[in-house]
Design a protein around this motif. Structure first.
Motif, PDB file in Angstrom:
ATOM      1  N   LYS A 153      43.700  51.244  40.201  1.00 36.61           N
ATOM      2  CA  LYS A 153      44.110  50.303  39.148  1.00 36.61           C
ATOM      3  C   LYS A 153      42.978  49.337  38.811  1.00 36.61           C
ATOM      4  O   LYS A 153      42.728  49.050  37.627  1.00 36.61           O
ATOM      5  CB  LYS A 153      45.344  49.522  39.568  1.00 36.61           C
ATOM      6  N   ILE A 154      42.303  48.849  39.836  1.00 38.18           N
ATOM      7  CA  ILE A 154      41.189  47.929  39.606  1.00 38.18           C
ATOM      8  C   ILE A 154      40.101  48.592  38.772  1.00 38.18           C
ATOM      9  O   ILE A 154      39.596  48.017  37.799  1.00 38.18           O
ATOM     10  CB  ILE A 154      40.629  47.437  40.953  1.00 38.18           C
ATOM     11  N   ASN A 187      40.374  51.244  36.751  1.00 34.73           N
ATOM     12  CA  ASN A 187      40.874  51.476  35.395  1.00 34.73           C
ATOM     13  C   ASN A 187      40.939  50.186  34.583  1.00 34.73           C
ATOM     14  O   ASN A 187      40.631  50.171  33.385  1.00 34.73           O
ATOM     15  CB  ASN A 187      42.249  52.134  35.455  1.00 34.73           C
ATOM     16  N   ASP A 188      41.341  49.091  35.236  1.00 35.31           N
ATOM     17  CA  ASP A 188      41.443  47.809  34.530  1.00 35.31           C
ATOM     18  C   ASP A 188      40.076  47.294  34.099  1.00 35.31           C
ATOM     19  O   ASP A 188      39.913  46.781  32.985  1.00 35.31           O
ATOM     20  CB  ASP A 188      42.128  46.765  35.417  1.00 35.31           C
ATOM     21  N   TYR A 189      39.075  47.423  34.971  1.00 37.89           N
ATOM     22  CA  TYR A 189      37.725  46.988  34.610  1.00 37.89           C
ATOM     23  C   TYR A 189      37.244  47.703  33.349  1.00 37.89           C
ATOM     24  O   TYR A 189      36.656  47.092  32.452  1.00 37.89           O
ATOM     25  CB  TYR A 189      36.748  47.290  35.750  1.00 37.89           C
ATOM     26  N   ALA A 206      39.214  49.412  31.057  1.00 37.64           N
ATOM     27  CA  ALA A 206      40.103  49.130  29.923  1.00 37.64           C
ATOM     28  C   ALA A 206      39.826  47.768  29.303  1.00 37.64           C
ATOM     29  O   ALA A 206      39.904  47.592  28.075  1.00 37.64           O
ATOM     30  CB  ALA A 206      41.568  49.213  30.378  1.00 37.64           C
ATOM     31  N   GLU A 207      39.475  46.802  30.145  1.00 39.11           N
ATOM     32  CA  GLU A 207      39.184  45.451  29.656  1.00 39.11           C
ATOM     33  C   GLU A 207      37.741  45.297  29.204  1.00 39.11           C
ATOM     34  O   GLU A 207      37.313  44.205  28.820  1.00 39.11           O
ATOM     35  CB  GLU A 207      39.494  44.442  30.764  1.00 39.11           C
TER      36      GLU A 207
END
Length: 450
Positions: free
Chosen positions: A54-55, A57-59, A61-62
């Motif tokens: 998740k970390i 993917n979030d990095y 995606a953001e």
């Protein structure tokens, strides 16, 4: 090799000198993890590393980074790979295990282990004065004030040894951490091993180019030390100097020694001090986060890593893939052996990953306070804050790599942003890994192999 035979061997966003190349490495292993038997969860995870996934993917995606990858493996098994994003913002080539990343100070443990191999060969000793190899270091002087006048020095009471150089206790400076007149002198003499960009960067000083390795060594020895050898841990150019020691002792430049003795035997085909033109397609862009955006500071197509370096910077010069660095970590995890290929004796690898700090070294206020330090990387002391069997370091562009020999696994995290403290990914990477492993252990793991 028997133990008695080995006994004699005895980096708000923005640029700063410290953050550009000063990789802090894989810091603060999760307290108390060393006693938890969770390593089997790597082999059969129900949901492989959901927190870390998740970390990552979030990095992406953001748009904090263009791409990010983690490679985590048990024993000598192939690693589980978690990845997201592309080589560049807006690009279409996804990052994968063969993507090339600027490793910066993750080069240090590689060079450190090359020194350990020469110790094993009987060509060096751990507590041997470096002046035996490089006579220019025979009569060093020490600044009375680390940030003071270059004219106020005293003779060094202690000879610089190989141990001191491996553990950043030789008293040498670094253009990314030193201050005052000694910093000005380092720039003036080209004592600036490491490259970032073809463009000038805020917070850095222009100066003459870094000279060849022999001149680098002589220029360094002509300047006073910042601290008395063996007295204090201070991040330095010592591992770059050790690269030259490898050359003098082995008769081969560092890059040739590593190719012959480590990279070829391990099958590391994606690791370079200079990126070949035909591998630019696999190379990432490097960025600096600024004002919520990513500013490209070293695009792959025009990267400074396409140029021949002044010499192979043993402290900051490597570019490599996550797959290749995983092989290096797996070799360390195998105490010198990777899938049947022996790179060094087990006692040599264990010694290199152990705490080699001179007794009484002042560690207060440093990045590695309450930790040990081995051959170019942080080592565990056997405490909850510094678990036994852990060894690793990181790179200035956000990468991180470590082994946990007690639990039998290794982990590497790869991305490209500079300075490394722009985001907490590098400093927290071990915590992310351990948190998922602990959760896996608490739930009994899973049944699906990666």
């Amino acid at each position: 090799m028997r133990e008695d035979k080995l006994a004699h061997m005895l980096e708000p966003t923005g640029f700063s000198r410290r953050s550009v190349l000063g990789a802090i490495g894989a810091s603060a292993f999760l307290a108390g993890n060393s006693s938890v038997a969770f390593a089997k969860s790597i082999a059969s995870p129900a949901s492989p590393f959901p927190g870390l996934t998740k970390i990552i993917n979030d990095y992406v995606a953001e748009k904090k980074v263009a791409g990010m990858l983690a490679a985590i493996g048990m024993g000598q098994e192939d690693p589980l790979v978690i990845s997201a994003g592309t080589h560049k913002l807006g690009g279409d080539k996804a990052v994968d295990i063969n993507t090339l990343w600027r490793l910066y100070s993750q080069t240090k443990p590689v060079t450190g282990m090359a020194i350990m191999m020469l110790i094993e060969d009987g060509l060096l000793k751990l507590d041997q004065p470096v002046a035996d190899v490089l006579p220019e270091f025979a009569n060093m002087r020490v600044l009375q004030d680390p940030e003071g006048s270059m004219d106020e020095t005293v003779p060094a009471r202690t000879q610089i040894t190989i141990r001191h150089l491996l553990t950043h206790t030789a008293g040498l400076g670094y253009s990314i951490v030193s201050k005052g007149p000694i910093l000005t002198a380092y720039y003036a003499k080209g004592i600036t091993p490491g490259v970032v960009s073809r463009m000038p960067l805020p917070g850095t000083q222009p100066g003459p180019p870094t000279p060849d390795a022999a001149t680098f060594s002589k220029n360094l020895a002509s300047l006073p030390l910042v601290y008395e050898p063996g007295s204090k841990w201070s991040y330095s150019v010592s591992i770059d100097l050790l690269g030259y020691v490898v050359e003098v002792v082995s008769g081969m430049p560092l890059e040739d020694f590593l190719q012959k003795r480590m990279f070829d035997p391990l099958g590391m085909k994606d690791t370079f001090f200079r990126v070949p033109a035909d591998r630019v397609k696999d190379f990432t862009d490097n960025y600096s986060p600024f004002g919520g955006s990513l500013i490209p500071i070293d695009p792959a197509e025009t990267s400074i890593y396409l140029d021949e370096p002044a010499f192979a910077f043993g402290g900051a010069g490597l570019v490599g893939s996550g797959g290749d660095y995983d092989k290096f970590l797996a070799m360390l995890l195998g105490f010198g052996t990777y899938k049947g290929t022996a790179i060094m004796q087990s006692e040599t690898a264990k010694l290199g990953m152990s705490n080699l700090l001179p007794k009484g070294t002042d560690m207060s206020g440093t990045w590695v306070a309450n930790h040990g330090f081995g051959a170019g990387g942080r080592s565990g002391l056997g405490t909850t804050e510094s678990p036994a069997g852990t060894f690793g370091w990181g790179g200035a562009a956000g990468t991180s790599g470590f082994v946990d020999t007690g639990n039998g696994f290794r982990a590497g995290g790869y991305t490209q942003y500079i300075p490394s403290n722009s985001y907490p990914f590098q400093s927290n990477f071990p915590k992310y890994v351990y948190a998922d492993l602990l959760n896996q252990a608490a739930t009994g793991g899973g049944k699906t192999s990666p």
